[in-house]
Scaffold this motif. Structure first.
Motif, mmCIF file in Angstrom:
data_model
loop_
_atom_site.group_PDB
_atom_site.id
_atom_site.type_symbol
_atom_site.label_atom_id
_atom_site.label_comp_id
_atom_site.label_asym_id
_atom_site.label_seq_id
_atom_site.Cartn_x
_atom_site.Cartn_y
_atom_site.Cartn_z
ATOM 1 N N SER A 1 0.830 -1.197 0.000
ATOM 2 C CA SER A 1 0.000 0.000 0.000
ATOM 3 C C SER A 1 0.868 1.253 0.000
ATOM 4 C CB SER A 1 -0.922 -0.003 1.219
ATOM 5 O OG SER A 1 -0.178 0.147 2.400
ATOM 6 N N VAL A 2 0.207 2.386 -0.074
ATOM 7 C CA VAL A 2 0.874 3.675 -0.004
ATOM 8 C C VAL A 2 1.445 3.855 1.406
ATOM 9 C CG1 VAL A 2 0.480 6.169 -0.085
ATOM 10 C CG2 VAL A 2 -0.612 4.669 -1.757
ATOM 11 N N ALA A 3 2.637 4.440 1.475
ATOM 12 C CA ALA A 3 3.285 4.669 2.768
ATOM 13 C C ALA A 3 3.605 6.150 2.937
ATOM 14 C CB ALA A 3 4.569 3.846 2.879
ATOM 15 N N LEU A 4 3.404 6.637 4.142
ATOM 16 C CA LEU A 4 3.793 7.990 4.512
ATOM 17 C C LEU A 4 4.981 7.871 5.448
ATOM 18 C CD1 LEU A 4 0.258 9.387 5.406
ATOM 19 C CD2 LEU A 4 1.413 9.441 3.199
ATOM 20 N N GLU A 5 6.081 8.528 5.097
ATOM 21 C CA GLU A 5 7.264 8.527 5.952
ATOM 22 C C GLU A 5 7.405 9.909 6.563
ATOM 23 O OE1 GLU A 5 10.847 7.297 4.003
ATOM 24 O OE2 GLU A 5 9.858 5.616 3.031
ATOM 25 N N LEU A 6 7.511 9.965 7.880
ATOM 26 C CA LEU A 6 7.725 11.220 8.593
ATOM 27 C C LEU A 6 9.132 11.218 9.162
ATOM 28 C CD1 LEU A 6 6.998 13.890 9.986
ATOM 29 C CD2 LEU A 6 5.907 12.527 11.814
ATOM 30 N N HIS B 1 3.975 3.070 12.657
ATOM 31 C CA HIS B 1 5.221 2.370 12.875
ATOM 32 C C HIS B 1 6.297 3.401 13.137
ATOM 33 C CE1 HIS B 1 3.393 -1.313 11.378
ATOM 34 N NE2 HIS B 1 2.871 -0.582 10.428
ATOM 35 N N ARG B 2 6.988 3.293 14.241
ATOM 36 C CA ARG B 2 8.080 4.209 14.515
ATOM 37 C C ARG B 2 9.374 3.422 14.495
ATOM 38 N NH1 ARG B 2 3.975 6.611 17.549
ATOM 39 N NH2 ARG B 2 3.663 8.750 16.924
ATOM 40 N N SER B 3 10.413 4.050 14.009
ATOM 41 C CA SER B 3 11.696 3.378 13.943
ATOM 42 C C SER B 3 12.230 3.166 15.352
ATOM 43 C CB SER B 3 12.678 4.201 13.123
ATOM 44 O OG SER B 3 12.829 5.485 13.679
ATOM 45 N N GLU C 1 7.536 6.572 11.100
ATOM 46 C CA GLU C 1 8.245 7.745 11.598
ATOM 47 C C GLU C 1 9.700 7.411 11.841
ATOM 48 O OE1 GLU C 1 6.386 9.741 14.867
ATOM 49 O OE2 GLU C 1 8.023 11.175 15.050
ATOM 50 N N HIS C 2 10.567 8.283 11.362
ATOM 51 C CA HIS C 2 12.008 8.148 11.582
ATOM 52 C C HIS C 2 12.478 9.371 12.353
ATOM 53 C CE1 HIS C 2 12.315 4.869 8.681
ATOM 54 N NE2 HIS C 2 11.556 5.580 7.871
ATOM 55 N N ASP C 3 13.061 9.164 13.523
ATOM 56 C CA ASP C 3 13.641 10.259 14.299
ATOM 57 C C ASP C 3 15.062 10.466 13.795
ATOM 58 O OD1 ASP C 3 14.956 11.832 16.293
ATOM 59 O OD2 ASP C 3 13.414 11.247 17.737
ATOM 60 N N VAL C 4 15.319 11.611 13.180
ATOM 61 C CA VAL C 4 16.620 11.845 12.551
ATOM 62 C C VAL C 4 17.754 11.913 13.563
ATOM 63 C CG1 VAL C 4 15.598 12.928 10.522
ATOM 64 C CG2 VAL C 4 16.357 14.353 12.417
ATOM 65 N N ALA C 5 17.433 12.164 14.834
ATOM 66 C CA ALA C 5 18.470 12.157 15.860
ATOM 67 C C ALA C 5 19.016 10.749 16.071
ATOM 68 C CB ALA C 5 17.927 12.715 17.174
ATOM 69 N N PHE C 6 18.189 9.747 15.835
ATOM 70 C CA PHE C 6 18.594 8.359 16.022
ATOM 71 C C PHE C 6 18.955 7.670 14.713
ATOM 72 C CE2 PHE C 6 15.997 9.360 19.725
ATOM 73 C CZ PHE C 6 16.862 8.978 20.735
ATOM 74 N N GLU C 7 18.570 8.272 13.589
ATOM 75 C CA GLU C 7 18.856 7.686 12.277
ATOM 76 C C GLU C 7 19.429 8.736 11.322
ATOM 77 O OE1 GLU C 7 15.969 4.384 11.052
ATOM 78 O OE2 GLU C 7 14.684 5.879 12.034
#
Length: 121
Positions: free
Chosen positions: A9-14, A117-119, A44-50
């Motif tokens: 399906s379509v995915a939204l990445e934050l 889903h959060r990283s 969701e990707h937290d850029v501080a951790f990734e």
């Protein structure tokens, strides 16, 4: 591109940070979109951790939202807080592209209880 889930399906990445006020507002926008379209995957990707992932994807600020079609192709990128309408239009385009490639088939549905889903942190 990593596969975001098995549904196609379509995915939204934050791409966000925990201390970002605009990121909280963007989460609310994406939560509303997901309420309207429960088959949508939100990651969701937290850029501080990734930071490596953010760099590889060309993320220069938070929040950044990327809409990906069923094949993983980017159909929209928004820096800052997008409107619900902006995201819905991008999702519709991604779904149209997916249905054109699959001769009108609708994207597979996901379990509504799967949530966001959060990283890993």
């Amino acid at each position: 591109m990593e596969k975001t889930d098995g549904s196609g399906s379509v995915a939204l990445e934050l791409y966000s940070t925990s201390f970002c006020g605009a990121c909280r507002r963007t989460r609310a926008v994406l939560d509303r979109v997901r309420q309207l379209l429960p088959e949508i995957t939100v990651i969701e990707h937290d850029v501080a951790f990734e930071p490596h992932l953010a760099e590889a994807r060309g993320i220069r600020s938070t929040p950044t939202v990327i809409v990906r079609g069923a094949g993983g192709a980017e159909t929209m990128r928004a820096d800052g807080v997008p409107t619900i309408d902006h995201v819905l239009v991008a999702v519709a385009r991604a779904m149209d592209a997916a249905s054109a490639g699959s001769h009108g088939a609708l994207p597979a549905s996901r379990d509504q209880n799967s949530g966001v889903h959060r990283s890993p942190r």
